[in-house]
Write a protein that holds these residues in place. Structure first.
Motif, PDB file in Angstrom:
ATOM      1  N   LEU A 160      -9.662 -17.489  31.183  1.00  0.00           N
ATOM      2  CA  LEU A 160     -10.495 -16.373  31.636  1.00  0.00           C
ATOM      3  C   LEU A 160     -10.715 -16.387  33.144  1.00  0.00           C
ATOM      4  O   LEU A 160     -10.918 -17.446  33.748  1.00  0.00           O
ATOM      5  N   VAL A 161     -10.696 -15.182  33.716  1.00  0.00           N
ATOM      6  CA  VAL A 161     -11.281 -14.962  35.037  1.00  0.00           C
ATOM      7  C   VAL A 161     -12.697 -14.460  34.764  1.00  0.00           C
ATOM      8  O   VAL A 161     -12.893 -13.330  34.307  1.00  0.00           O
ATOM      9  N   ALA A 162     -13.670 -15.326  34.983  1.00  0.00           N
ATOM     10  CA  ALA A 162     -15.050 -15.025  34.588  1.00  0.00           C
ATOM     11  C   ALA A 162     -15.870 -14.552  35.778  1.00  0.00           C
ATOM     12  O   ALA A 162     -15.656 -14.985  36.918  1.00  0.00           O
ATOM     13  N   ASP A 163     -16.817 -13.657  35.482  1.00  0.00           N
ATOM     14  CA  ASP A 163     -17.773 -13.232  36.506  1.00  0.00           C
ATOM     15  C   ASP A 163     -19.215 -13.449  36.059  1.00  0.00           C
ATOM     16  O   ASP A 163     -20.153 -13.142  36.796  1.00  0.00           O
ATOM     17  N   THR A 164     -19.402 -13.986  34.825  1.00  0.00           N
ATOM     18  CA  THR A 164     -20.756 -14.305  34.364  1.00  0.00           C
ATOM     19  C   THR A 164     -20.779 -15.674  33.698  1.00  0.00           C
ATOM     20  O   THR A 164     -19.793 -16.109  33.098  1.00  0.00           O
ATOM     21  N   ILE A 165     -21.910 -16.349  33.820  1.00  0.00           N
ATOM     22  CA  ILE A 165     -22.205 -17.580  33.093  1.00  0.00           C
ATOM     23  C   ILE A 165     -23.574 -17.401  32.453  1.00  0.00           C
ATOM     24  O   ILE A 165     -24.546 -17.059  33.138  1.00  0.00           O
ATOM     25  N   ALA A 166     -23.612 -17.585  31.132  1.00  0.00           N
ATOM     26  CA  ALA A 166     -24.853 -17.372  30.370  1.00  0.00           C
ATOM     27  C   ALA A 166     -25.383 -15.958  30.584  1.00  0.00           C
ATOM     28  O   ALA A 166     -26.592 -15.728  30.666  1.00  0.00           O
ATOM     29  N   GLY A 167     -24.476 -14.994  30.703  1.00  0.00           N
ATOM     30  CA  GLY A 167     -24.854 -13.593  30.825  1.00  0.00           C
ATOM     31  C   GLY A 167     -25.283 -13.163  32.207  1.00  0.00           C
ATOM     32  O   GLY A 167     -25.610 -11.987  32.415  1.00  0.00           O
ATOM     33  N   LYS A 168     -25.266 -14.060  33.182  1.00  0.00           N
ATOM     34  CA  LYS A 168     -25.696 -13.721  34.534  1.00  0.00           C
ATOM     35  C   LYS A 168     -24.522 -13.826  35.505  1.00  0.00           C
ATOM     36  O   LYS A 168     -23.626 -14.651  35.314  1.00  0.00           O
ATOM     37  N   PRO A 169     -24.522 -12.990  36.557  1.00  0.00           N
ATOM     38  CA  PRO A 169     -23.426 -13.061  37.534  1.00  0.00           C
ATOM     39  C   PRO A 169     -23.289 -14.463  38.123  1.00  0.00           C
ATOM     40  O   PRO A 169     -24.286 -15.153  38.361  1.00  0.00           O
ATOM     41  N   ILE A 170     -22.062 -14.860  38.344  1.00  0.00           N
ATOM     42  CA  ILE A 170     -21.801 -16.174  38.936  1.00  0.00           C
ATOM     43  C   ILE A 170     -22.242 -16.155  40.394  1.00  0.00           C
ATOM     44  O   ILE A 170     -21.822 -15.300  41.177  1.00  0.00           O
ATOM     45  N   LYS A 171     -23.103 -17.080  40.751  1.00  0.00           N
ATOM     46  CA  LYS A 171     -23.615 -17.118  42.123  1.00  0.00           C
ATOM     47  C   LYS A 171     -22.599 -17.733  43.077  1.00  0.00           C
ATOM     48  O   LYS A 171     -22.415 -17.257  44.192  1.00  0.00           O
TER      49      LYS A 171
END
Length: 582
Positions: A294-305
Motif C-alpha cells: 500500500l501507498v498509505a496516507d492514513t494511520i488509524a484513520g488519521k492523515p500521516i503526519k
C-alpha cells in the motif's frame, strides 16, 4: 483399461528419473564477496527442503504439479555474501536479483522478497517428483483423451535443473528451468543520501514509467481505497505494535499512471531523503500478496503526519522496507543490450583467474575460447555453446606471434576477421552476451581487437586478467625500475619499427620486457647488440605462472641466442633486458 495402466506406469517412471536429469552449472555473481559456481550435485549436498508447486503460467497453460527439492536462494546468497559497492545508501533494500537460464529468459526478484520472507518461499531446486492423481486410471470417465492426456504428459516431462522456484507466485512464470546465472545488481548507484532536518515530509510523489512519461500524485482521491494491518517489527528496534493503515494498492497507482507489468523491469520507490526500496513486478502482480502493498496516507484513520505518503509491505517479516515521505516511484528496465565480455583468464594455472572473471563467465551466453581454456574452465562455462576456437582452423592466424604475413596471408586473415566479426554480430543480434576468453591481460597484444569492428566496441566490457608479465616479475624478485624509474613493455616488431625507443631506454638504464621474442632470437639479438654492450644482464622467464614448469634463466645480451637454443620453448617466455637484472 490396459492403455490406462501403461500410462500410469509411464508417469511413475517419470517420477523416478526427474531428479536424475543432468544439470547445468550456474554462477552467483554481481555484488557478492565470493562468487560461486554450483551444480545440482552441489545443491544436493546442502540442507534442503521440499515444496509442492501447481505450475500454471500467465498464459493459463498447465505445466504439471510437482514436489520440488531445493535449497533456499537466501542460503546461497548468504554463502556468496552480498556486499554493496561504495554507496550513499548502504542498505540492501534497492538490490535486485536477476536469474537467467540457458535460453536467455530472466526472472527478477527483489532483495526484500527473498530476505524479508521465509527462506522456503524461493528455492533453487535440484530434483522433482510429480504429484500423480490417485484416480488417474478413471480419467476417461470424466474427460476425453484430448483433455486428460496433455495434462498427464506434463507429469512425465523432463525438468531442467537447476530450477528457480518462487512458491508464493500464483502464476509460475518466474519458475524458470536450466538456470545458468544469478546476478545481484544495484539501482541508482550515484544517488546521494540527503541529510534532512526535522520530520520528513513530501507533499506529493511522482510516478515515471521508464519511457519518459511522468505523473504527479498529490492526493489519493479517485482511487479505490484499501485498508490493512501492518506489524511493526524492525530488525534493529524489534516489535513496535500493529498499525491500521489506509491508502491505495501500489499496483493500482502504477496502472493509473499507465505502467504495464514488465517481467524485465523493476519498481524503485524513493523517500524524500533517498531511502530506496526496490520491488519486482513479480512480487506485485504474480504473488497475491502484491495487492496488499500500500501507498498509505492514513494511520488509524488519521492523515500521516510524517511524510504524507508512506509505502507499507504488510506481509514482510520485517518492516524495514517501509518508505516514509514517499517522493518518487520509478520503473527501471533491466533489459540491457547484449554485450561482449573480453575476459582475462590469467596467464597459466587455473588458480590465477580472478573472481571477477568467474562472475562474468556466468553472465555469458556463448563463448569464444581456445581449446585448452575450454577444458580448464569447463566447470564455469557449463554447457553454453562455443562459437569458435580462435587458435584453430580458419582462425589459426590469430596467434600472438608478431610475424609479418605475406599478401596472401594478409588477405586470408582479413577474411577470417570478417567471418569472426559476423559470428559475434549474429550472436548479439540474437540477444546473447558473448564472452571472449583471453590469455593473460586481454589488453596487451590481444588478437580479438583485429576482428571486432569499431561499431562493436561500445558493447565491449574488459575484465582484467593476470599477465605473464606479472607472473614473470614475481619470479625475478628484483626492483626492475632501479635506475631510470621506468619499465617498458614491447615486442621485437615494435623495437624494429622504433629504434630510437631502444636507444633512449638503454641510455636511461630502464628495463625492457619483451613479449614474443624467442622465436626470432637471432634478429632480436642483433637489434639489442646495436644498442647494448654484450655484457648487459638479460633474463628469460619461461612459462611464467605454470607451477609445474616455470623457470628462469640468467644470461646476457651477448649470449641470448645460445641461451635460447638450450630450451625448446619458442613462445611462452618473457625476455628482460637492463642493468637492474644484475
Amino acid at each position: 483399461m490396459k492403455k490406462r495402466l501403461i500410462l500410469w506406469c509411464a508417469v511413475l517412471m517419470g517420477a523416478l528419473i526427474l531428479g536424475a536429469t543432468p544439470s547445468l552449472a550456474f554462477t552467483i555473481a554481481g555484488l557478492v564477496r565470493q562468487p560461486l559456481n554450483l551444480t545440482s550435485s552441489d545443491l544436493a549436498r546442502m540442507e534442503s527442503l521440499n515444496v509442492r508447486v501447481n505450475e500454471v503460467t500467465g498464459d493459463k497453460q498447465f505445466h504439471g504439479v510437482f514436489t520440488y527439492r531445493g535449497v533456499p536462494l537466501r542460503t546461497l546468497l548468504d554463502l556468496a555474501s552480498i556486499q554493496k559497492e561504495e554507496s550513499a545508501f548502504p542498505k540492501p533494500f534497492d538490490l535486485a536479483v536477476v536469474v537467467k537460464n540457458k535460453e536467455g529468459r530472466t526472472a527478477i526478484l527483489s532483495w526484500g522478497e527473498i530476505f524479508h520472507r521465509n527462506g522456503s518461499e524461493v528455492l533453487v531446486a535440484f530434483a522433482a517428483e510429480p504429484e500423480v492423481p490417485r484416480h488417474v486410471k478413471n480419467c476417461g470417465d470424466c474427460h476425453g483423451r484430448e483433455v486428460y492426456e496433455p495434462a498427464l504428459n506434463q507429469l512425465k516431462r523432463s525438468v531442467g535443473f537447476p530450477k528457480l522456484i518462487v512458491v508464493g507466485d500464483f502464476f509460475t512464470d518466474r519458475n524458470i528451468e536450466d538456470i545458468v546465472s544469478i546476478d545481484v545488481v544495484e539501482m541508482n548507484k550515484r544517488a546521494e543520501k540527503k541529510q534532512m532536518k526535522g520530520p520528513l515530509f513530501s507533499p506529493r510523489f511522482t510516478v515515471t514509467d521508464g519511457k519518459g512519461k511522468a505523473v504527479e500524485v498529490g492526493d489519493l482521491n479517485g482511487y479505490r481505497r484499501s485498508e490493512g494491518m501492518v506489524r511493526q517489527v524492525s530488525e534493529g528496534l524489534g516489535y513496535h505494535g500493529i498499525k491500521q493503515v489506509g491508502g491505495v494498492p501500489l499496483a493500482d497507482i502504477l496502472e493509473k499512471a499507465g505502467v504495464s507489468p514488465d517481467a524485465d523491469s523493476v519498481v524503485l520507490a524513493s523517500s524524500i531523503d533517498n531511502y530506496r526500496i526496490l520491488l519486482s513486478f513479480g512480487e506485485l502482480y504474480l504473488n497475491p500478496d502484491g495487492r496488499r502493498v500500500l501507498v498509505a496516507d492514513t494511520i488509524a484513520g488519521k492523515p500521516i503526519k510524517e511524510g504524507k505518503f508512506t509505502l507499507f509491505f504488510p506481509d514482510d517479516l520485517s518492516s524495514d522496507r517501509t518508505a516514509k515521505a514517499l517522493n518518487k516511484i520509478e520503473v527501471i528496465s533491466l533489459k540491457d543490450r547484449s554485450k561482449i565480455f573480453v575476459i582475462g583468464m590469467g596467464c597459466a594455472d587455473a588458480n590465477l583467474i580472478a573472481l571477477q572473471a568467474i562472475s562474468y563467465m556466468g553472465k555469458a551466453d556463448v563463448f569464444i575460447a581456445p581449446e585448452d581454456l575450454q577444458k580448464r574452465f569447463a566447470k564455469y562455462m557449463g554447457d553454453k555453446p562455443v562459437l569458435f576456437d580462435p587458435f584453430k582452423g580458419m582462425f589459426r592466424g590469430f596467434r600472438k606471434d608478431g610475424s609479418t604475413p605475406d599478401k596472401a596471408a594478409e588477405e586470408s586473415r582479413r577474411l577470417q576477421h570478417e567471418k569472426a566479426g559476423q559470428l559475434v554480430k549474429e550472436a548479439l543480434k540474437a540477444g546473447k552476451n558473448v564472452a571472449i576468453l583471453e590469455y593473460g591481460d586481454p589488453t596487451i597484444y590481444a588478437p580479438w581487437r583485429g576482428w571486432l569492428d569499431g561499431d562493436l566496441m561500445d558493447r565491449v566490457e574488459i575484465v582484467p586478467g593476470l599477465s605473464a608479465f606479472n607472473a614473470a616479475n614475481a619470479m625475478i624478485r628484483q626492483n626492475l625500475m632501479c635506475q631510470g624509474g621506468s619499465l617498458v613493455l614491447t615486442s621485437p616488431k615494435a623495437l624494429r619499427e622504433d629504434p630510437d625507443l631502444l636507444r633512449a631506454v638503454q641510455t636511461r638504464g630502464d628495463t625492457v620486457a619483451i613479449f614474443m621474442g624467442l622465436h626470432e632470437a637471432e634478429s632480436l639479438s642483433r637489434l639489442l647488440l646495436a644498442h647494448y654492450p654484450p655484457s648487459t644482464p638479460l633474463q628469460i622467464v619461461y612459462k611464467a605462472g605454470y607451477s609445474n614448469s616455470s623457470h628462469r634463466v640468467q644470461s646476457t645480451v651477448g649470449e641470448l641466442v645460445q641461451t635460447a637454443a638450450k630450451d625448446n620453448e619458442l613462445h611462452l617466455a618473457m625476455i628482460y633486458v637492463g642493468p637492474c637484472l644484475k
